[in-house]
Scaffold this active site. Structure first.
Site, short mmCIF file in Angstrom:
data_model
loop_
_atom_site.label_atom_id
_atom_site.label_comp_id
_atom_site.label_asym_id
_atom_site.label_seq_id
_atom_site.Cartn_x
_atom_site.Cartn_y
_atom_site.Cartn_z
N LYS A 66 -86.60 -26.97 34.17
CA LYS A 66 -86.60 -27.99 33.11
C LYS A 66 -87.36 -27.41 31.93
CE LYS A 66 -85.48 -32.27 33.55
NZ LYS A 66 -84.17 -32.70 33.95
N1 GLU Z 1 -80.93 -33.16 32.56
C1 GLU Z 1 -80.04 -33.49 33.62
C2 GLU Z 1 -80.80 -33.81 34.90
O1 GLU Z 1 -81.94 -34.17 34.87
C3 GLU Z 1 -78.93 -32.48 33.80
C4 GLU Z 1 -79.36 -31.08 34.11
C5 GLU Z 1 -78.22 -30.07 34.08
O2 GLU Z 1 -77.08 -30.47 33.90
O3 GLU Z 1 -78.51 -28.90 34.27
O4 GLU Z 1 -80.26 -33.78 35.98
#
Ligand code: GLU
Length: 420
Positions: free
Chosen positions: A109
Protein backbone atom coordinates in the site's frame (compact mmCIF):
# COMPACT_ATOMS: atom_id res chain seq x y z
CA UNK A 1 11.37 1.00 11.47
CA UNK A 2 9.69 -1.93 13.22
CA UNK A 3 9.42 -0.16 16.58
CA UNK A 4 8.08 3.05 15.05
CA UNK A 5 5.30 1.09 13.33
CA UNK A 6 4.23 -0.31 16.69
CA UNK A 7 3.17 3.17 17.85
CA UNK A 8 0.56 3.43 15.08
CA UNK A 9 -2.97 2.58 16.28
CA UNK A 10 -4.00 1.18 12.88
CA UNK A 11 -0.86 -0.98 12.61
CA UNK A 12 -1.47 -2.22 16.18
CA UNK A 13 -5.03 -3.08 15.22
CA UNK A 14 -3.84 -5.15 12.22
CA UNK A 15 -1.23 -6.83 14.47
CA UNK A 16 -3.81 -7.77 17.10
CA UNK A 17 -5.98 -9.38 14.42
CA UNK A 18 -2.90 -11.17 13.10
CA UNK A 19 -1.90 -12.45 16.56
CA UNK A 20 -5.37 -13.86 17.20
CA UNK A 21 -5.28 -15.68 13.86
CA UNK A 22 -1.69 -16.85 14.45
CA UNK A 23 -2.75 -18.29 17.84
CA UNK A 24 -5.54 -20.24 16.16
CA UNK A 25 -3.01 -21.54 13.63
CA UNK A 26 -0.39 -22.28 16.32
CA UNK A 27 2.26 -20.46 14.31
CA UNK A 28 5.78 -20.57 15.77
CA UNK A 29 7.21 -17.26 17.04
CA UNK A 30 9.92 -16.86 14.39
CA UNK A 31 7.42 -17.36 11.56
CA UNK A 32 5.03 -14.88 13.19
CA UNK A 33 7.64 -12.16 13.15
CA UNK A 34 8.49 -12.83 9.51
CA UNK A 35 4.82 -12.75 8.55
CA UNK A 36 3.88 -9.68 10.55
CA UNK A 37 6.46 -7.03 9.72
CA UNK A 38 6.78 -5.58 6.23
CA UNK A 39 9.70 -6.50 4.02
CA UNK A 40 10.15 -2.87 2.94
CA UNK A 41 8.66 0.35 4.30
CA UNK A 42 9.64 3.52 2.47
CA UNK A 43 9.09 7.14 3.26
CA UNK A 44 9.96 9.74 0.60
CA UNK A 45 10.04 13.54 0.42
CA UNK A 46 8.41 15.03 -2.65
CA UNK A 47 9.36 18.63 -3.52
CA UNK A 48 6.67 19.89 -5.88
CA UNK A 49 6.14 23.26 -7.58
CA UNK A 50 2.69 24.74 -6.90
CA UNK A 51 0.71 26.69 -9.50
CA UNK A 52 1.77 29.99 -7.85
CA UNK A 53 5.48 29.18 -8.23
CA UNK A 54 6.12 28.15 -4.59
CA UNK A 55 7.78 24.80 -3.88
CA UNK A 56 6.12 22.62 -1.25
CA UNK A 57 7.41 19.41 0.29
CA UNK A 58 4.97 16.47 0.45
CA UNK A 59 5.47 13.19 2.28
CA UNK A 60 4.89 9.87 0.51
CA UNK A 61 5.00 6.24 1.67
CA UNK A 62 5.07 2.78 0.14
CA UNK A 63 5.06 -0.41 2.16
CA UNK A 64 5.71 -3.79 0.51
CA UNK A 65 4.60 -6.41 2.99
CA UNK A 66 5.98 -9.67 1.61
CA UNK A 67 7.60 -10.85 -1.62
CA UNK A 68 7.15 -14.58 -1.12
CA UNK A 69 4.58 -15.36 -3.82
CA UNK A 70 5.12 -12.76 -6.55
CA UNK A 71 5.12 -8.99 -6.86
CA UNK A 72 3.47 -6.89 -4.19
CA UNK A 73 0.11 -5.32 -4.99
CA UNK A 74 -1.99 -2.58 -3.54
CA UNK A 75 -3.47 0.87 -3.80
CA UNK A 76 -2.13 4.37 -3.38
CA UNK A 77 -4.04 6.61 -0.99
CA UNK A 78 -4.21 10.42 -1.13
CA UNK A 79 -5.35 11.70 2.25
CA UNK A 80 -4.15 14.42 4.67
CA UNK A 81 -3.98 11.97 7.61
CA UNK A 82 -2.19 9.09 5.89
CA UNK A 83 0.96 7.91 7.73
CA UNK A 84 3.49 5.08 7.52
CA UNK A 85 1.79 2.97 10.21
CA UNK A 86 -1.60 3.15 8.50
CA UNK A 87 -0.02 2.24 5.16
CA UNK A 88 1.83 -0.71 6.79
CA UNK A 89 -1.47 -2.00 8.23
CA UNK A 90 -3.20 -1.64 4.88
CA UNK A 91 -0.30 -3.47 3.18
CA UNK A 92 -0.60 -6.34 5.67
CA UNK A 93 -4.36 -6.62 5.00
CA UNK A 94 -3.63 -6.67 1.24
CA UNK A 95 -1.37 -9.71 1.82
CA UNK A 96 -4.09 -11.71 3.57
CA UNK A 97 -6.69 -10.56 1.02
CA UNK A 98 -4.62 -11.60 -2.01
CA UNK A 99 -3.75 -14.96 -0.43
CA UNK A 100 -7.36 -15.61 0.60
CA UNK A 101 -8.66 -15.23 -2.97
CA UNK A 102 -5.66 -17.02 -4.49
CA UNK A 103 -3.77 -14.21 -6.24
CA UNK A 104 0.00 -14.63 -6.75
CA UNK A 105 0.84 -11.41 -4.91
CA UNK A 106 2.11 -10.09 -1.62
CA UNK A 107 0.37 -7.04 -0.20
CA UNK A 108 1.47 -3.44 -0.57
CA UNK A 109 0.00 0.00 0.00
CA UNK A 110 1.14 3.55 -0.58
CA UNK A 111 0.07 6.97 0.46
CA UNK A 112 0.75 10.66 -0.06
CA UNK A 113 -0.15 12.93 2.82
CA UNK A 114 -2.30 15.62 1.22
CA UNK A 115 -5.89 16.47 0.33
CA UNK A 116 -6.33 16.19 -3.45
CA UNK A 117 -9.54 18.27 -3.29
CA UNK A 118 -7.48 21.24 -2.04
CA UNK A 119 -5.20 21.21 -5.14
CA UNK A 120 -5.60 21.91 -8.85
CA UNK A 121 -5.51 19.01 -11.30
CA UNK A 122 -2.06 20.22 -12.46
CA UNK A 123 -0.71 20.15 -8.89
CA UNK A 124 -2.15 16.66 -8.26
CA UNK A 125 -0.46 15.54 -11.49
CA UNK A 126 2.95 16.92 -10.42
CA UNK A 127 2.64 15.36 -6.94
CA UNK A 128 1.68 11.99 -8.46
CA UNK A 129 4.47 12.00 -11.03
CA UNK A 130 7.07 13.02 -8.46
CA UNK A 131 5.99 10.13 -6.24
CA UNK A 132 6.37 7.61 -9.07
CA UNK A 133 9.74 9.16 -9.96
CA UNK A 134 10.93 8.49 -6.39
CA UNK A 135 9.52 4.95 -6.49
CA UNK A 136 11.13 3.88 -9.79
CA UNK A 137 14.00 1.90 -8.17
CA UNK A 138 11.54 0.00 -5.98
CA UNK A 139 8.61 -0.86 -8.28
CA UNK A 140 8.03 -2.74 -11.54
CA UNK A 141 5.48 -5.12 -13.11
CA UNK A 142 7.27 -8.02 -11.38
CA UNK A 143 8.16 -6.11 -8.22
CA UNK A 144 5.32 -3.90 -6.99
CA UNK A 145 2.16 -2.84 -8.82
CA UNK A 146 0.10 0.15 -7.62
CA UNK A 147 -3.63 0.81 -8.05
CA UNK A 148 -6.16 3.44 -6.98
CA UNK A 149 -7.29 3.75 -3.36
CA UNK A 150 -9.04 6.50 -1.35
CA UNK A 151 -8.43 9.88 -3.05
CA UNK A 152 -6.69 8.54 -6.19
CA UNK A 153 -8.31 7.42 -9.45
CA UNK A 154 -7.70 6.09 -13.01
CA UNK A 155 -6.24 9.44 -14.19
CA UNK A 156 -3.63 9.29 -11.41
CA UNK A 157 -2.74 5.76 -12.56
CA UNK A 158 -2.37 7.07 -16.14
CA UNK A 159 0.21 9.65 -14.93
CA UNK A 160 2.00 6.95 -12.94
CA UNK A 161 2.13 4.66 -15.97
CA UNK A 162 3.35 7.51 -18.18
CA UNK A 163 6.10 8.53 -15.73
CA UNK A 164 7.37 4.95 -15.41
CA UNK A 165 7.10 4.32 -19.17
CA UNK A 166 9.09 7.47 -19.97
CA UNK A 167 11.84 6.16 -17.72
CA UNK A 168 11.74 2.69 -19.34
CA UNK A 169 11.69 4.10 -22.88
CA UNK A 170 8.59 2.13 -23.86
CA UNK A 171 5.01 1.64 -22.64
CA UNK A 172 4.77 -0.45 -19.50
CA UNK A 173 1.03 -0.80 -18.88
CA UNK A 174 1.49 -3.58 -16.28
CA UNK A 175 3.26 -1.14 -13.89
CA UNK A 176 -0.12 -0.07 -12.43
CA UNK A 177 -3.71 -1.30 -12.50
CA UNK A 178 -6.93 0.67 -12.42
CA UNK A 179 -5.77 2.64 -15.49
CA UNK A 180 -8.18 4.01 -18.07
CA UNK A 181 -9.19 1.28 -20.56
CA UNK A 182 -7.66 3.25 -23.48
CA UNK A 183 -4.12 2.71 -22.14
CA UNK A 184 -4.37 -0.91 -21.06
CA UNK A 185 -6.89 -0.78 -18.23
CA UNK A 186 -9.38 -3.59 -17.82
CA UNK A 187 -13.07 -3.45 -18.54
CA UNK A 188 -14.90 -3.77 -15.23
CA UNK A 189 -12.03 -2.54 -13.01
CA UNK A 190 -13.60 0.81 -12.12
CA UNK A 191 -16.70 -0.82 -10.65
CA UNK A 192 -15.03 -4.08 -9.50
CA UNK A 193 -14.71 -3.38 -5.76
CA UNK A 194 -18.27 -2.09 -5.35
CA UNK A 195 -19.73 -4.74 -7.67
CA UNK A 196 -17.90 -7.43 -5.71
CA UNK A 197 -19.29 -6.05 -2.43
CA UNK A 198 -22.83 -6.02 -3.89
CA UNK A 199 -22.46 -9.55 -5.24
CA UNK A 200 -21.19 -11.02 -1.95
CA UNK A 201 -23.87 -9.19 0.05
CA UNK A 202 -26.53 -10.62 -2.27
CA UNK A 203 -25.11 -14.14 -1.90
CA UNK A 204 -25.08 -13.89 1.90
CA UNK A 205 -28.59 -12.42 2.01
CA UNK A 206 -29.99 -15.10 -0.26
CA UNK A 207 -28.24 -17.75 1.84
CA UNK A 208 -30.03 -16.35 4.90
CA UNK A 209 -33.41 -16.47 3.13
CA UNK A 210 -33.89 -12.76 2.33
CA UNK A 211 -35.63 -11.53 -0.82
CA UNK A 212 -33.70 -8.59 -2.29
CA UNK A 213 -36.92 -6.53 -2.43
CA UNK A 214 -37.12 -6.61 1.42
CA UNK A 215 -33.56 -5.45 1.95
CA UNK A 216 -32.59 -1.97 3.18
CA UNK A 217 -29.00 -0.73 2.94
CA UNK A 218 -27.09 2.14 4.59
CA UNK A 219 -23.74 3.09 3.06
CA UNK A 220 -21.13 5.21 4.81
CA UNK A 221 -18.93 6.77 2.09
CA UNK A 222 -20.08 7.56 -1.45
CA UNK A 223 -16.78 7.45 -3.30
CA UNK A 224 -16.08 4.93 -6.03
CA UNK A 225 -16.58 1.86 -3.85
CA UNK A 226 -19.66 3.04 -1.92
CA UNK A 227 -21.44 4.38 -4.99
CA UNK A 228 -20.75 1.25 -7.08
CA UNK A 229 -21.97 -0.96 -4.22
CA UNK A 230 -25.13 1.19 -4.09
CA UNK A 231 -25.69 0.87 -7.85
CA UNK A 232 -25.05 -2.88 -7.73
CA UNK A 233 -27.36 -3.52 -4.79
CA UNK A 234 -30.16 -1.29 -6.08
CA UNK A 235 -29.79 -3.13 -9.42
CA UNK A 236 -30.42 -6.36 -7.48
CA UNK A 237 -33.62 -4.82 -6.07
CA UNK A 238 -32.45 -3.62 -2.61
CA UNK A 239 -33.50 -0.23 -1.23
CA UNK A 240 -30.65 2.14 -0.40
CA UNK A 241 -31.97 4.15 2.57
CA UNK A 242 -28.88 6.18 3.47
CA UNK A 243 -25.57 7.34 1.96
CA UNK A 244 -22.90 9.74 3.19
CA UNK A 245 -19.72 11.59 2.31
CA UNK A 246 -17.56 14.33 3.87
CA UNK A 247 -20.54 16.72 3.76
CA UNK A 248 -22.69 14.50 6.03
CA UNK A 249 -25.27 11.74 5.63
CA UNK A 250 -28.53 11.61 3.68
CA UNK A 251 -31.47 9.44 4.70
CA UNK A 252 -34.73 8.45 3.02
CA UNK A 253 -36.51 5.40 4.43
CA UNK A 254 -38.49 5.06 1.18
CA UNK A 255 -35.26 4.72 -0.83
CA UNK A 256 -32.67 7.08 -2.29
CA UNK A 257 -32.27 7.64 -6.03
CA UNK A 258 -28.65 6.45 -6.18
CA UNK A 259 -28.11 7.50 -9.81
CA UNK A 260 -29.28 11.02 -9.03
CA UNK A 261 -26.99 11.20 -5.97
CA UNK A 262 -24.06 10.04 -8.09
CA UNK A 263 -24.80 12.65 -10.77
CA UNK A 264 -24.99 15.38 -8.12
CA UNK A 265 -21.75 14.18 -6.52
CA UNK A 266 -19.89 14.21 -9.86
CA UNK A 267 -21.14 17.68 -10.68
CA UNK A 268 -20.47 19.29 -7.27
CA UNK A 269 -17.54 17.10 -6.08
CA UNK A 270 -19.46 16.31 -2.84
CA UNK A 271 -23.12 15.77 -1.87
CA UNK A 272 -23.10 19.11 -0.03
CA UNK A 273 -26.39 20.90 -0.75
CA UNK A 274 -28.11 17.82 -2.20
CA UNK A 275 -31.79 17.91 -1.25
CA UNK A 276 -32.79 14.43 -2.43
CA UNK A 277 -32.99 13.10 1.15
CA UNK A 278 -33.13 14.19 4.80
CA UNK A 279 -29.76 15.31 6.22
CA UNK A 280 -28.51 13.30 9.22
CA UNK A 281 -25.04 12.88 10.73
CA UNK A 282 -22.52 10.20 9.79
CA UNK A 283 -22.83 8.79 13.33
CA UNK A 284 -26.61 8.53 12.97
CA UNK A 285 -26.19 6.69 9.66
CA UNK A 286 -24.05 4.01 11.32
CA UNK A 287 -26.76 3.36 13.91
CA UNK A 288 -29.74 3.22 11.52
CA UNK A 289 -32.05 0.23 11.57
CA UNK A 290 -31.29 -1.56 8.27
CA UNK A 291 -30.63 -4.99 6.80
CA UNK A 292 -27.10 -4.16 5.61
CA UNK A 293 -24.66 -1.54 6.83
CA UNK A 294 -21.73 -0.90 4.49
CA UNK A 295 -18.83 1.19 5.80
CA UNK A 296 -17.08 2.22 2.57
CA UNK A 297 -14.68 4.93 3.71
CA UNK A 298 -11.82 4.78 6.23
CA UNK A 299 -10.64 2.59 9.12
CA UNK A 300 -12.08 2.32 12.62
CA UNK A 301 -15.56 3.80 12.27
CA UNK A 302 -17.26 0.95 14.17
CA UNK A 303 -15.73 1.32 17.62
CA UNK A 304 -16.27 0.29 21.25
CA UNK A 305 -18.36 3.46 21.45
CA UNK A 306 -21.01 2.60 18.82
CA UNK A 307 -20.68 -1.20 18.29
CA UNK A 308 -23.39 -2.02 20.83
CA UNK A 309 -25.78 0.41 19.10
CA UNK A 310 -25.50 -0.63 15.45
CA UNK A 311 -28.77 -2.20 14.31
CA UNK A 312 -27.96 -3.93 11.01
CA UNK A 313 -28.26 -7.67 10.37
CA UNK A 314 -25.18 -7.69 8.09
CA UNK A 315 -22.06 -5.56 8.34
CA UNK A 316 -20.37 -5.61 4.93
CA UNK A 317 -16.87 -4.14 5.20
CA UNK A 318 -16.26 -2.41 1.88
CA UNK A 319 -13.56 -0.25 3.54
CA UNK A 320 -10.35 -1.77 4.86
CA UNK A 321 -10.29 -2.08 8.66
CA UNK A 322 -13.56 -0.26 9.46
CA UNK A 323 -14.15 -2.25 12.68
CA UNK A 324 -11.81 -1.78 15.65
CA UNK A 325 -10.62 -4.83 17.65
CA UNK A 326 -12.81 -3.83 20.60
CA UNK A 327 -15.87 -3.38 18.36
CA UNK A 328 -15.16 -6.77 16.82
CA UNK A 329 -15.29 -8.40 20.27
CA UNK A 330 -18.56 -6.61 21.06
CA UNK A 331 -20.12 -7.79 17.79
CA UNK A 332 -18.86 -11.35 18.38
CA UNK A 333 -20.42 -11.33 21.87
CA UNK A 334 -23.68 -9.90 20.53
CA UNK A 335 -23.83 -12.63 17.89
CA UNK A 336 -26.71 -10.97 16.03
CA UNK A 337 -24.67 -9.17 13.33
CA UNK A 338 -23.20 -11.17 10.44
CA UNK A 339 -19.86 -9.57 9.58
CA UNK A 340 -18.57 -9.94 6.01
CA UNK A 341 -14.93 -9.07 6.72
CA UNK A 342 -12.96 -6.60 4.60
CA UNK A 343 -10.41 -9.07 3.22
CA UNK A 344 -13.26 -11.00 1.63
CA UNK A 345 -15.86 -8.27 1.13
CA UNK A 346 -13.78 -5.77 -0.84
CA UNK A 347 -11.50 -8.24 -2.64
CA UNK A 348 -13.26 -7.68 -6.00
CA UNK A 349 -11.02 -4.66 -6.66
CA UNK A 350 -7.71 -6.44 -6.45
CA UNK A 351 -9.13 -9.51 -8.23
CA UNK A 352 -9.92 -7.44 -11.33
CA UNK A 353 -6.58 -5.64 -10.87
CA UNK A 354 -5.00 -9.07 -11.21
CA UNK A 355 -7.02 -9.65 -14.41
CA UNK A 356 -5.79 -6.27 -15.69
CA UNK A 357 -2.15 -7.15 -14.94
CA UNK A 358 -2.50 -10.54 -16.68
CA UNK A 359 -4.15 -8.90 -19.73
CA UNK A 360 -1.40 -6.26 -19.92
CA UNK A 361 1.35 -8.89 -19.73
CA UNK A 362 -0.34 -10.95 -22.45
CA UNK A 363 -1.46 -7.91 -24.51
CA UNK A 364 -4.71 -9.81 -24.92
CA UNK A 365 -7.87 -8.21 -23.61
CA UNK A 366 -11.01 -9.91 -22.36
CA UNK A 367 -14.73 -9.13 -22.72
CA UNK A 368 -16.64 -7.45 -19.89
CA UNK A 369 -18.93 -10.46 -19.34
CA UNK A 370 -15.97 -12.81 -19.09
CA UNK A 371 -14.35 -10.56 -16.47
CA UNK A 372 -17.49 -10.39 -14.31
CA UNK A 373 -18.02 -14.13 -14.63
CA UNK A 374 -14.44 -14.85 -13.52
CA UNK A 375 -14.72 -12.29 -10.69
CA UNK A 376 -17.92 -13.79 -9.32
CA UNK A 377 -16.62 -17.34 -9.48
CA UNK A 378 -13.49 -16.38 -7.49
CA UNK A 379 -15.70 -14.61 -4.92
CA UNK A 380 -18.00 -17.64 -4.65
CA UNK A 381 -15.04 -19.97 -4.10
CA UNK A 382 -13.51 -17.68 -1.44
CA UNK A 383 -16.87 -17.32 0.30
CA UNK A 384 -17.34 -21.08 0.34
CA UNK A 385 -13.85 -21.64 1.76
CA UNK A 386 -14.41 -19.00 4.44
CA UNK A 387 -17.71 -20.60 5.49
CA UNK A 388 -16.04 -24.05 5.68
CA UNK A 389 -13.15 -22.66 7.75
CA UNK A 390 -15.61 -20.89 10.06
CA UNK A 391 -17.40 -24.19 10.69
CA UNK A 392 -14.22 -26.24 11.06
CA UNK A 393 -12.46 -23.91 13.50
CA UNK A 394 -15.62 -22.64 15.20
CA UNK A 395 -14.46 -19.03 14.87
CA UNK A 396 -15.80 -15.70 13.59
CA UNK A 397 -15.99 -15.09 9.86
CA UNK A 398 -13.15 -12.55 10.18
CA UNK A 399 -10.89 -15.09 11.88
CA UNK A 400 -11.88 -17.71 9.28
CA UNK A 401 -10.86 -15.39 6.42
CA UNK A 402 -7.66 -14.23 8.13
CA UNK A 403 -6.50 -17.73 9.11
CA UNK A 404 -7.02 -18.88 5.52
CA UNK A 405 -5.03 -15.99 4.06
CA UNK A 406 -2.27 -16.09 6.67
CA UNK A 407 -1.83 -19.87 6.49
CA UNK A 408 -1.27 -19.71 2.72
CA UNK A 409 1.51 -17.14 3.12
CA UNK A 410 2.98 -19.07 6.07
CA UNK A 411 3.06 -22.27 4.02
CA UNK A 412 4.72 -20.49 1.09
CA UNK A 413 7.41 -19.09 3.41
CA UNK A 414 8.04 -22.53 4.93
CA UNK A 415 8.32 -24.14 1.50
CA UNK A 416 10.78 -21.55 0.22
CA UNK A 417 12.85 -21.74 3.42
CA UNK A 418 15.21 -19.11 4.72
CA UNK A 419 17.89 -17.66 2.42
CA UNK A 420 20.85 -17.84 2.87
N1 GLU B 1 -7.04 -0.26 -3.08
C1 GLU B 1 -7.77 -1.47 -3.33
C2 GLU B 1 -7.80 -2.36 -2.11
O1 GLU B 1 -7.65 -1.91 -1.00
C3 GLU B 1 -7.33 -2.17 -4.59
C4 GLU B 1 -5.90 -2.59 -4.65
C5 GLU B 1 -5.46 -3.11 -6.01
O2 GLU B 1 -6.29 -3.22 -6.90
O3 GLU B 1 -4.28 -3.42 -6.14
O4 GLU B 1 -8.05 -3.54 -2.18
Amino acid sequence: MISSLNTSPVFSMACRQFERAADLLNLPTDLRERLKYPKRAMSVSLPVRMDNGDVRLFEGYRVQHHLTMGPTKGGLRFHPDVCLGEVAALAMWMSWKCALVGLPYGGAKGGIRFDPAAHSQAEVERISRRFMQEMIPFVGPNVDVMAPDVGSNPQVMAWMMDTYSNHAGHSVPAIVTGKPVEIGGSLGRLEATGRGVAYLVKRYLEGAGYKMGQVSVAIQGYGNVGSQAALGLSGYGAKIIAISDVSGAYYDPSGIDVHEALRYGHLHKTLDGWNGAEKITNEELLELECTVLIPAALERVITSENASRIKCKFLAEAANGPTSNEADRILEDRGDVEVIPDVLCNSGGVIVSYFEWVQDIQSFFWEHDEILHKLFSILDKARYEVECQKETLGVSRRMAALTLGISKVARAKELRGLFP
